[in-house]
Design a protein around this motif. Structure first.
Motif, mmCIF file in Angstrom:
data_model
loop_
_atom_site.group_PDB
_atom_site.id
_atom_site.type_symbol
_atom_site.label_atom_id
_atom_site.label_comp_id
_atom_site.label_asym_id
_atom_site.label_seq_id
_atom_site.Cartn_x
_atom_site.Cartn_y
_atom_site.Cartn_z
ATOM 1 N N ARG A 199 0.827 -1.205 0.000
ATOM 2 C CA ARG A 199 0.000 0.000 0.000
ATOM 3 C C ARG A 199 0.857 1.247 0.000
ATOM 4 N NH1 ARG A 199 -5.072 -1.110 2.583
ATOM 5 N NH2 ARG A 199 -5.413 1.124 2.726
ATOM 6 N N ASP A 200 0.322 2.316 -0.575
ATOM 7 C CA ASP A 200 0.903 3.645 -0.426
ATOM 8 C C ASP A 200 -0.261 4.526 0.019
ATOM 9 O OD1 ASP A 200 2.148 6.045 -0.557
ATOM 10 O OD2 ASP A 200 2.471 6.047 -2.736
ATOM 11 N N GLY A 201 -0.441 4.621 1.327
ATOM 12 C CA GLY A 201 -1.608 5.316 1.861
ATOM 13 C C GLY A 201 -2.871 4.570 1.483
ATOM 14 N N ARG A 202 -3.786 5.298 0.843
ATOM 15 C CA ARG A 202 -5.057 4.677 0.478
ATOM 16 C C ARG A 202 -4.946 3.888 -0.822
ATOM 17 N NH1 ARG A 202 -9.417 8.286 -0.595
ATOM 18 N NH2 ARG A 202 -7.900 9.876 -1.124
ATOM 19 N N ARG A 203 -3.770 3.949 -1.432
ATOM 20 C CA ARG A 203 -3.618 3.349 -2.754
ATOM 21 C C ARG A 203 -2.970 1.958 -2.683
ATOM 22 N NH1 ARG A 203 -4.597 5.148 -7.449
ATOM 23 N NH2 ARG A 203 -3.800 3.895 -9.165
ATOM 24 N N VAL A 204 -3.533 1.010 -3.428
ATOM 25 C CA VAL A 204 -2.898 -0.299 -3.586
ATOM 26 C C VAL A 204 -1.865 -0.173 -4.702
ATOM 27 C CG1 VAL A 204 -3.254 -2.699 -4.251
ATOM 28 C CG2 VAL A 204 -4.958 -1.554 -2.836
ATOM 29 N N ILE A 213 -7.627 -4.886 3.310
ATOM 30 C CA ILE A 213 -7.973 -3.470 3.142
ATOM 31 C C ILE A 213 -8.769 -2.921 4.319
ATOM 32 C CG2 ILE A 213 -7.904 -3.593 0.609
ATOM 33 C CD1 ILE A 213 -10.960 -3.747 0.589
ATOM 34 N N GLY A 214 -9.188 -3.799 5.235
ATOM 35 C CA GLY A 214 -9.928 -3.319 6.401
ATOM 36 C C GLY A 214 -11.322 -2.814 6.062
ATOM 37 N N VAL A 215 -11.891 -3.331 4.989
ATOM 38 C CA VAL A 215 -13.256 -2.954 4.609
ATOM 39 C C VAL A 215 -14.103 -4.223 4.642
ATOM 40 C CG1 VAL A 215 -14.745 -2.066 2.763
ATOM 41 C CG2 VAL A 215 -12.450 -1.107 3.084
ATOM 42 N N PRO A 216 -15.180 -4.225 5.425
ATOM 43 C CA PRO A 216 -16.006 -5.431 5.458
ATOM 44 C C PRO A 216 -16.657 -5.698 4.095
ATOM 45 C CG PRO A 216 -16.780 -3.789 7.064
ATOM 46 C CD PRO A 216 -15.723 -3.130 6.239
ATOM 47 N N PRO A 273 -25.650 -10.818 0.413
ATOM 48 C CA PRO A 273 -26.991 -10.764 1.021
ATOM 49 C C PRO A 273 -28.125 -10.676 -0.001
ATOM 50 C CG PRO A 273 -25.482 -9.365 2.247
ATOM 51 C CD PRO A 273 -24.730 -9.833 1.026
ATOM 52 N N ASP A 274 -27.884 -10.076 -1.178
ATOM 53 C CA ASP A 274 -28.980 -10.018 -2.165
ATOM 54 C C ASP A 274 -28.760 -10.972 -3.347
ATOM 55 O OD1 ASP A 274 -27.043 -8.711 -3.629
ATOM 56 O OD2 ASP A 274 -28.134 -6.808 -3.794
ATOM 57 N N TRP A 275 -27.809 -11.887 -3.219
ATOM 58 C CA TRP A 275 -27.554 -12.904 -4.246
ATOM 59 C C TRP A 275 -27.172 -12.270 -5.588
ATOM 60 C CZ3 TRP A 275 -27.827 -18.469 -4.109
ATOM 61 C CH2 TRP A 275 -28.023 -18.969 -2.806
ATOM 62 N N ASN A 276 -26.511 -11.128 -5.523
ATOM 63 C CA ASN A 276 -25.977 -10.523 -6.738
ATOM 64 C C ASN A 276 -24.574 -10.018 -6.468
ATOM 65 O OD1 ASN A 276 -27.682 -10.494 -9.197
ATOM 66 N ND2 ASN A 276 -29.236 -9.836 -7.695
ATOM 67 N N PRO A 277 -23.757 -9.918 -7.510
ATOM 68 C CA PRO A 277 -22.346 -9.599 -7.291
ATOM 69 C C PRO A 277 -22.092 -8.144 -6.919
ATOM 70 C CG PRO A 277 -22.815 -9.792 -9.642
ATOM 71 C CD PRO A 277 -24.055 -10.215 -8.927
ATOM 72 N N VAL A 278 -20.919 -7.929 -6.352
ATOM 73 C CA VAL A 278 -20.387 -6.592 -6.139
ATOM 74 C C VAL A 278 -19.326 -6.374 -7.209
ATOM 75 C CG1 VAL A 278 -18.999 -5.138 -4.601
ATOM 76 C CG2 VAL A 278 -20.833 -6.580 -3.660
ATOM 77 N N LEU A 279 -19.462 -5.281 -7.945
ATOM 78 C CA LEU A 279 -18.513 -4.980 -9.016
ATOM 79 C C LEU A 279 -18.055 -3.533 -8.884
ATOM 80 C CD1 LEU A 279 -20.567 -6.450 -12.048
ATOM 81 C CD2 LEU A 279 -18.823 -7.631 -10.703
ATOM 82 N N GLY A 280 -16.743 -3.302 -8.979
ATOM 83 C CA GLY A 280 -16.238 -1.935 -8.978
ATOM 84 C C GLY A 280 -15.328 -1.652 -7.797
ATOM 85 N N PRO A 281 -15.132 -0.359 -7.477
ATOM 86 C CA PRO A 281 -14.256 -0.008 -6.361
ATOM 87 C C PRO A 281 -14.880 -0.405 -5.028
ATOM 88 C CG PRO A 281 -15.254 1.960 -7.339
ATOM 89 C CD PRO A 281 -15.722 0.802 -8.142
ATOM 90 N N VAL A 282 -14.064 -0.564 -4.010
ATOM 91 C CA VAL A 282 -14.603 -0.837 -2.671
ATOM 92 C C VAL A 282 -14.011 0.157 -1.674
ATOM 93 C CG1 VAL A 282 -15.189 -3.273 -2.958
ATOM 94 C CG2 VAL A 282 -12.870 -2.664 -2.359
ATOM 95 N N GLY A 283 -14.875 0.686 -0.825
ATOM 96 C CA GLY A 283 -14.454 1.640 0.201
ATOM 97 C C GLY A 283 -13.769 2.841 -0.441
ATOM 98 N N ASP A 284 -12.758 3.357 0.260
ATOM 99 C CA ASP A 284 -12.043 4.515 -0.292
ATOM 100 C C ASP A 284 -10.670 4.088 -0.803
ATOM 101 O OD1 ASP A 284 -10.803 3.904 2.057
ATOM 102 O OD2 ASP A 284 -10.761 5.955 2.842
ATOM 103 N N ILE A 285 -10.540 2.807 -1.129
ATOM 104 C CA ILE A 285 -9.250 2.282 -1.582
ATOM 105 C C ILE A 285 -9.054 2.624 -3.057
ATOM 106 C CG2 ILE A 285 -7.800 0.221 -1.735
ATOM 107 C CD1 ILE A 285 -8.691 0.783 1.115
ATOM 108 N N GLU A 286 -7.920 3.201 -3.367
ATOM 109 C CA GLU A 286 -7.629 3.535 -4.760
ATOM 110 C C GLU A 286 -6.789 2.425 -5.402
ATOM 111 O OE1 GLU A 286 -5.692 7.315 -4.648
ATOM 112 O OE2 GLU A 286 -7.433 8.318 -3.756
ATOM 113 N N GLY A 287 -6.889 2.348 -6.706
ATOM 114 C CA GLY A 287 -6.091 1.360 -7.442
ATOM 115 C C GLY A 287 -6.601 -0.055 -7.277
ATOM 116 N N LEU A 288 -7.840 -0.201 -6.837
ATOM 117 C CA LEU A 288 -8.405 -1.535 -6.599
ATOM 118 C C LEU A 288 -9.792 -1.636 -7.228
ATOM 119 C CD1 LEU A 288 -8.424 -4.333 -5.115
ATOM 120 C CD2 LEU A 288 -9.468 -3.142 -3.176
#
Lengths: 395, 259
Positions: A181-186, A216-219, A322-337
């Motif tokens: 990591r570099d701060g918030r960035r992967v 990343i410490g994001v649930p 929980p809703d039986w559908n995927p999560v796609l895209g950025p997560v939390g405030d993590i950059e580069g992920l």
């Protein structure tokens, strides 16, 4: 430390699809790492059903573009020898009077509204297509001719071979142990084979996504759920490749069926399975009582199968949200992920489309299908992608 | 002919599961797919065929272990066995000799109208691969034995059994009641059918307490250590045929041919 423009964690069918699309979209240097081998995790356990029938509209869009890829797989990966093992047998779905009828009607209407060919069949027409079943209780029967099933392992390896040919590097049997990591960035990954830096990291870790959550410490709301598949054999009523895959919304287990090997029946429940304490793909125990229970449900629809034999049985694991559908895209405030997880038992049929939009997003390009509805924050905002049939992979 | 067949069976981790050594230094089977030992499955099948041919009157399946082992007895009952026996070993973990003694004790006390004329079991269990029970039981009973059988037929008051060994196959004639252990070739197991699963629930399944046979069940062998098999080393690439021949020659691959 070697540098890559993009690193993908996970060489299942989703990760391999991301790698293929990154390469075809001009991504530069790409590395894929997997704890095991290509397509050998949950991918290899997929029942492989392909359909565009969904009650969630965005899924219909993804499934439609994915079907195009499956139906033209050799051309799609630009390799004459590539095959996804497609059996284009169509997909039939039926509901009796009751709570599943209105959602089925609405989903079929929505598919037609999007220009997808859907036929409404009478009981007799349904029986002509699937003569080993009866439809005495069916109030509504939908049939999609452009559907069937394919081989998820072949698709994963097909995408991987295409990606390799375009310069993508695959490292198998390599475990990612943490992020750089570099701060918030992967900015890279630490693995059992050393450190690698990257511009953007794409996680397609399926049931192992909780490892990412820890790094990343994001649930991340995803849990491994085991599902059982049976292969039944009934000499009096073989389930041939010309008979459509079938979804029985009238059965307690919302069973789905397809031909297995051209004569046996593959059957599995489309409802909530057994939650595992830890992610693992090892074969789970299947009790004879369970076989008897599912067999009794099968025989309600396929009368001759009351005498069927159990040819084989196995388990597969879903990464369920929980809703039986995927999560796609950025997560939390993590950059580069960029993350893609929680495919909830219907990732294979969406894998070409999802691989493409994840690659497009990672490259900063406009995505074919909007990512926003699949954002992680839907679980806090409440804008869930709930399927109209309740919890289950039909979604 | 009024004769019963006893098929001792074992519950094992399914052949498709890759077992791993857990942090406790043992194989943790919790939640893993468990099955009837495949060699025992062949033994059950052969026993059923002998019954169906009128050579035996009934087939009894038996296992020693915890109550959870009843599931493989149910599988055997669903295949067609007539009745089942669980010898509950509770906290004891008997070794091959302990199991053979339990089977022996059961056989001499399990009086019925018909006597056992054949013990048919798998040649080994796929978990420990020891394959000791059949021979030990034959010794305790004072019966003839034929191990690793690929064919069996009745011959007068005894049996004609074809067995595989390192030199090929041998056919043995066993007089009177006998112990035979099955190779995978003995008989291709039938499939469990849905009606037979239901029917199996009605069949008798007795549970006996191993403690009623008053002899010590402690294992005489002790596992000192368990470890994963050595990881297979990757292959090598050679430049040409000469290098290939040299590489093969240096491996001494064929040193035991003809031994």
């Amino acid at each position: 430390m070697s540098h890559y423009d993009f690193i993908v964690i996970g060489a299942g069918v989703i990760g391999a699809s991301v790698a293929h699309h990154l390469a075809t979209l001009g991504a530069g240097r790409v590395l894929v790492v997997d704890r095991g081998t290509i397509g050998a995790g949950t991918t290899s356990q997929s029942s492989g059903l392909l359909r565009t029938h969904y009650s969630v509209r965005q899924n219909v869009e993804l499934a439609r573009s994915s079907w195009h890829a499956f139906n033209n797989f050799a051309a799609y990966v630009d390799d004459d020898e590539a095959s996804c093992g497609l059996v284009k047998c169509g997909y039939m779905i039926c509901a009796p009077e009751g709570d599943k009828l209105a959602p089925l009607q609405a989903s079929l209407d929505a598919q037609r509204g999007m220009g997808i060919e859907v036929q409404l069949l009478s009981r007799n027409e349904a029986r002509e297509r699937l003569p080993i079943a009866h439809f005495d209780d069916a109030a509504l029967i939908g049939y999609e001719p452009e559907a069937g099933f394919a081989d998820a392992y072949l698709v994963a390896t097909g995408f991987a071979r295409s990606a390799r040919r375009r310069g993508v590097k695959f490292m198998e049997n390599t475990t990612v142990t943490g992020l750089v990591r570099d701060g918030r960035r992967v900015v890279g990954i630490e693995t059992s084979a050393g450190k690698f830096s990257c511009g953007t990291l794409i996680s397609t870790q399926n049931i192992w996504t909780p490892e990412l959550a820890g790094w990343i410490g994001v649930p991340l709301p995803v849990k491994p759920e085991r599902h059982t598949v049976l292969a039944l054999e009934c000499d009096a009523a073989p389930y041939t490749f010309s008979m459509p895959a079938f979804k029985d919304l009238g059965s307690p287990g919302m069973l789905y069926f397809r031909s297995y090997g051209g004569s046996q029946m593959l059957v599995s429940e489309g409802v909530v399975g057994e939650t595992l304490n830890a992610p693992e793909t090892e074969q789970g125990d299947i009790s004879l009582d369970y076989v008897g229970e599912v067999g009794a449900q099968v025989a309600e629809r396929f009368t001759a199968y009351e005498m069927a034999g159990l040819a084989s049985s196995w388990t597969g694991v879903y990464d369920v949200t929980p809703d039986w559908n995927p999560v796609l895209g950025p997560v939390g405030d993590i950059e580069g992920l960029v993350a893609g997880f929680g495919f909830s038992g219907h990732g294979f049929k969406l894998s070409p489309g999802i691989g493409k939009i994840l690659a497009q997003h990672a490259l900063g390009q406009p995505t074919d299908v909007a990512l926003a509805p699949y954002a992680l924050d839907r679980f806090t905002s409440g804008a869930l992608l709930l399927g109209k049939y309740g919890s289950g992979a039909v979604s | 002919m009024t004769m019963k067949i006893l098929v001792p069976v074992k519950r094992v981790v399914d052949a498709n599961v890759r077992v791993r050594i857990g942090s406790a230094g043992t194989v943790d089977t919790t939640g893993l797919k468990m099955s009837l030992n495949p060699f025992d499955e062949c033994a059950v099948e052969q026993a059923l065929r002998l019954r169906e041919a009128g050579i035996a009157s009934s087939v009894t399946v038996l296992t020693c272990g915890l109550p959870v082992c009843q599931d493989v007895l149910r599988t055997a009952l669903a295949m067609g066995a007539d009745d089942a026996v669980l010898i509950d070993t509770a906290s004891a973990s008997p070794d091959s000799l302990g199991i053979a003694r339990l089977l022996h004790a059961f056989m001499i006390t399990d009086a019925g109208a018909d006597a056992y004329g054949l013990v048919l079991c798998g040649k080994q269990a796929i978990d420990d691969d020891i394959g000791g029970v059949a021979a030990m039981l034959a010794a305790l009973l004072g019966w003839p034995q034929a191990l690793n059988a690929s064919a069996i037929e009745v011959a007068g008051r005894g049996w004609l059994v074809t067995c595989g060994d390192d030199a090929g196959t041998a056919t043995w004639r066993l007089d009177g009641p006998a112990v035979v252990s099955a190779d995978l070739r003995l008989a291709d197991p039938r499939r469990v059918t849905l009606p037979s699963i239901v029917k199996a629930k009605q069949k008798p399944l007795r549970t006996l307490d191993a403690a009623t046979y008053s002899f010590p069940l402690e294992a005489q062998t002790r596992i000192v250590e368990m470890s994963e098999p050595a990881v297979r080393q990757p292959g090598i690439k050679v430049a040409d045929t000469a290098a290939l021949l040299g590489a093969i020659g240096s491996q001494r691959l064929f040193q035991n041919v003809g031994a």
